[in-house]
Design a protein around this motif. Structure first.
Motif, PDB file in Angstrom:
ATOM      1  N   GLU A  29       1.014  -1.026  -0.027  1.00 14.46           N
ATOM      2  CA  GLU A  29       0.102  -0.526  -0.111  1.00 14.46           C
ATOM      3  C   GLU A  29       0.863   1.114   0.230  1.00 14.46           C
ATOM      4  O   GLU A  29       0.552   2.366  -0.612  1.00 14.46           O
ATOM      5  CB  GLU A  29      -0.359  -0.155   1.059  1.00 14.46           C
ATOM      6  CG  GLU A  29      -1.803  -1.166   1.286  1.00 14.46           C
ATOM      7  CD  GLU A  29      -3.213  -0.728   0.082  1.00 14.46           C
ATOM      8  OE1 GLU A  29      -3.383   0.216  -0.007  1.00 14.46           O
ATOM      9  OE2 GLU A  29      -2.914  -1.519  -0.793  1.00 14.46           O
ATOM     10  N   LYS A  32       2.627   2.071  -3.786  1.00 12.11           N
ATOM     11  CA  LYS A  32       1.018   2.014  -4.220  1.00 12.11           C
ATOM     12  C   LYS A  32       1.594   2.937  -5.329  1.00 12.11           C
ATOM     13  O   LYS A  32       1.869   4.007  -4.971  1.00 12.11           O
ATOM     14  CB  LYS A  32      -0.048   2.681  -3.783  1.00 12.11           C
ATOM     15  CG  LYS A  32      -1.686   1.927  -4.170  1.00 12.11           C
ATOM     16  CD  LYS A  32      -2.826   2.120  -3.462  1.00 12.11           C
ATOM     17  CE  LYS A  32      -3.731   1.771  -4.131  1.00 12.11           C
ATOM     18  NZ  LYS A  32      -5.251   2.327  -3.576  1.00 12.11           N
ATOM     19  N   ARG A  94       4.886  10.009   0.216  1.00 13.90           N
ATOM     20  CA  ARG A  94       4.456   8.215   0.490  1.00 13.90           C
ATOM     21  C   ARG A  94       3.839   8.109   1.790  1.00 13.90           C
ATOM     22  O   ARG A  94       4.982   8.474   2.935  1.00 13.90           O
ATOM     23  CB  ARG A  94       5.010   7.187   0.078  1.00 13.90           C
ATOM     24  CG  ARG A  94       5.332   6.947  -1.498  1.00 13.90           C
ATOM     25  CD  ARG A  94       6.223   5.647  -1.918  1.00 13.90           C
ATOM     26  NE  ARG A  94       5.820   5.725  -2.684  1.00 13.90           N
ATOM     27  CZ  ARG A  94       5.168   5.814  -3.652  1.00 13.90           C
ATOM     28  NH1 ARG A  94       4.117   5.153  -3.666  1.00 13.90           N
ATOM     29  NH2 ARG A  94       5.334   5.954  -5.390  1.00 13.90           N
ATOM     30  N   HIS A  96       2.802   5.717   5.239  1.00 14.82           N
ATOM     31  CA  HIS A  96       1.827   4.333   5.569  1.00 14.82           C
ATOM     32  C   HIS A  96       0.386   4.226   5.713  1.00 14.82           C
ATOM     33  O   HIS A  96      -0.115   5.521   6.617  1.00 14.82           O
ATOM     34  CB  HIS A  96       2.127   3.969   7.054  1.00 14.82           C
ATOM     35  CG  HIS A  96       2.200   2.057   7.656  1.00 14.82           C
ATOM     36  ND1 HIS A  96       0.887   2.356   8.570  1.00 14.82           N
ATOM     37  CD2 HIS A  96       3.078   1.267   7.247  1.00 14.82           C
ATOM     38  CE1 HIS A  96       1.355   1.403   7.867  1.00 14.82           C
ATOM     39  NE2 HIS A  96       2.209   0.553   7.661  1.00 14.82           N
ATOM     40  N   PRO A  97      -0.712   3.731   5.472  1.00 21.11           N
ATOM     41  CA  PRO A  97      -2.189   4.083   5.436  1.00 21.11           C
ATOM     42  C   PRO A  97      -2.542   3.752   6.057  1.00 21.11           C
ATOM     43  O   PRO A  97      -3.302   3.700   6.717  1.00 21.11           O
ATOM     44  CB  PRO A  97      -2.468   2.381   4.449  1.00 21.11           C
ATOM     45  CG  PRO A  97      -0.780   0.855   4.380  1.00 21.11           C
ATOM     46  CD  PRO A  97       0.377   2.448   4.925  1.00 21.11           C
ATOM     47  N   ASP A  98      -2.055   3.384   7.740  1.00 18.84           N
ATOM     48  CA  ASP A  98      -2.516   3.868   9.029  1.00 18.84           C
ATOM     49  C   ASP A  98      -2.935   5.802   9.321  1.00 18.84           C
ATOM     50  O   ASP A  98      -3.373   6.048  10.020  1.00 18.84           O
ATOM     51  CB  ASP A  98      -1.628   2.671   9.885  1.00 18.84           C
ATOM     52  CG  ASP A  98      -1.985   1.806  10.269  1.00 18.84           C
ATOM     53  OD1 ASP A  98      -2.497   1.067   9.096  1.00 18.84           O
ATOM     54  OD2 ASP A  98      -0.872   1.108  10.819  1.00 18.84           O
ATOM     55  N   TRP A 100      -3.407   7.695   6.431  1.00 19.79           N
ATOM     56  CA  TRP A 100      -3.960   8.207   5.512  1.00 19.79           C
ATOM     57  C   TRP A 100      -5.515   8.869   5.835  1.00 19.79           C
ATOM     58  O   TRP A 100      -6.328   8.417   6.425  1.00 19.79           O
ATOM     59  CB  TRP A 100      -4.414   7.389   4.414  1.00 19.79           C
ATOM     60  CG  TRP A 100      -3.675   6.753   3.402  1.00 19.79           C
ATOM     61  CD1 TRP A 100      -1.620   7.075   3.404  1.00 19.79           C
ATOM     62  CD2 TRP A 100      -3.318   5.679   2.716  1.00 19.79           C
ATOM     63  NE1 TRP A 100      -0.956   5.998   3.195  1.00 19.79           N
ATOM     64  CE2 TRP A 100      -1.659   5.079   2.187  1.00 19.79           C
ATOM     65  CE3 TRP A 100      -3.939   4.951   1.499  1.00 19.79           C
ATOM     66  CZ2 TRP A 100      -1.893   4.334   1.111  1.00 19.79           C
ATOM     67  CZ3 TRP A 100      -4.072   3.776   0.969  1.00 19.79           C
ATOM     68  CH2 TRP A 100      -2.467   3.344   0.129  1.00 19.79           C
TER      69      TRP A 100
END
Ligand SMILES: CC(C)(COP(=O)(O)OP(=O)(O)OC[C@H]1O[C@@H](n2cnc3c(N)ncnc32)[C@H](O)[C@@H]1OP(=O)(O)O)[C@@H](O)C(=O)NCCC(=O)NCCS
Length: 178
Positions: A29, A32, A94, A96-98, A100
């Motif tokens: 992720e 991505k 970029r 980390h998805p946590d 977003w």
């Protein structure tokens, strides 16, 4: 140079960041809209490149640190690119998805944009974004960068967002990063 925003600290990378940035760049992720997750060796090469830019006094990437916890949650800063035969300085990021969808990339990219024009006195910055990357497009829009053209970059359809020094001076300089 260290940059601070309401919720973030942006500091230069260090060799000792390899474990954490290696963990992030191995995450699908996080990577991505790129060539995909990186091995530790590939990340080490990326980190070396970033450290060499900094040592040479060139615009480089910053580690994005969440102030509240002190954790390294991503990167935001400058990349050196060649687009349609022209040398360009890109703002790339970029997280980390946590982390977003809390406005953090916008906050970081805003601080980097201001650093580019205020401290480094760059003439122009761009951002290269895949047309399907709606979150990243929003980050650029919220930062006042506008679409300059569409092109192909490393084989991918790409939107080139840009801003120049004059526009920043005229429209953006006094706005705060949120
Ligand atoms: C792109 C990225 C950095 C954005 O980080 P973020 O901290 O979530 O960004 P923000 O919260 O500042 O802003 C995201 C905006 O996109 C919107 N958004 C998120 N996903 C979306 C989607 N699928 N479609 C449309 N809009 C979307 C959010 O609603 C928000 O807009 P809003 O403030 O108007 O509501 C993060 O998604 C990421 O790291 N992605 C993977 C790597 C990447 O694509 N990097 C950029 C390469 S060009």
């Amino acid at each position: 140079m260290i940059l601070q925003t309401a919720r973030l600290i942006l500091r230069p990378f260090a060799e000792s960041d390899l474990d954490r940035i290696g963990e992030l760049m191995a995450n699908e992720e996080f990577m991505k809209f790129s060539m995909g997750p990186m091995t530790r060796q590939q990340t080490a090469t990326f980190l070396q490149k970033v450290l060499l830019w900094s040592q040479a006094g060139l615009p480089s990437q910053f580690a994005v640190i969440e102030r509240e916890t002190g954790s390294l949650i991503g990167y935001c800063g400058f990349l050196h690119q060649e687009v349609d035969g022209a040398k360009e300085i890109e703002i790339g990021y970029r997280l980390h998805p946590d982390f977003w969808n809390r406005g953090l990339a916008t906050e970081a990219a805003c601080a980097i944009r201001d650093h580019a024009f205020r401290d480094l006195q760059l003439e122009r910055v761009i951002s290269l974004i895949h047309p399907d990357n709606h979150a990243s497009r929003r980050v650029m829009e919220k930062n006042g960068m506008t679409i300059e053209k569409r092109t192909t970059f490393r084989g991918f359809p790409t939107i080139v967002f840009s801003m120049n020094q004059e526009t920043w001076q005229r429209q953006v300089r006094s706005a705060t990063c949120r």
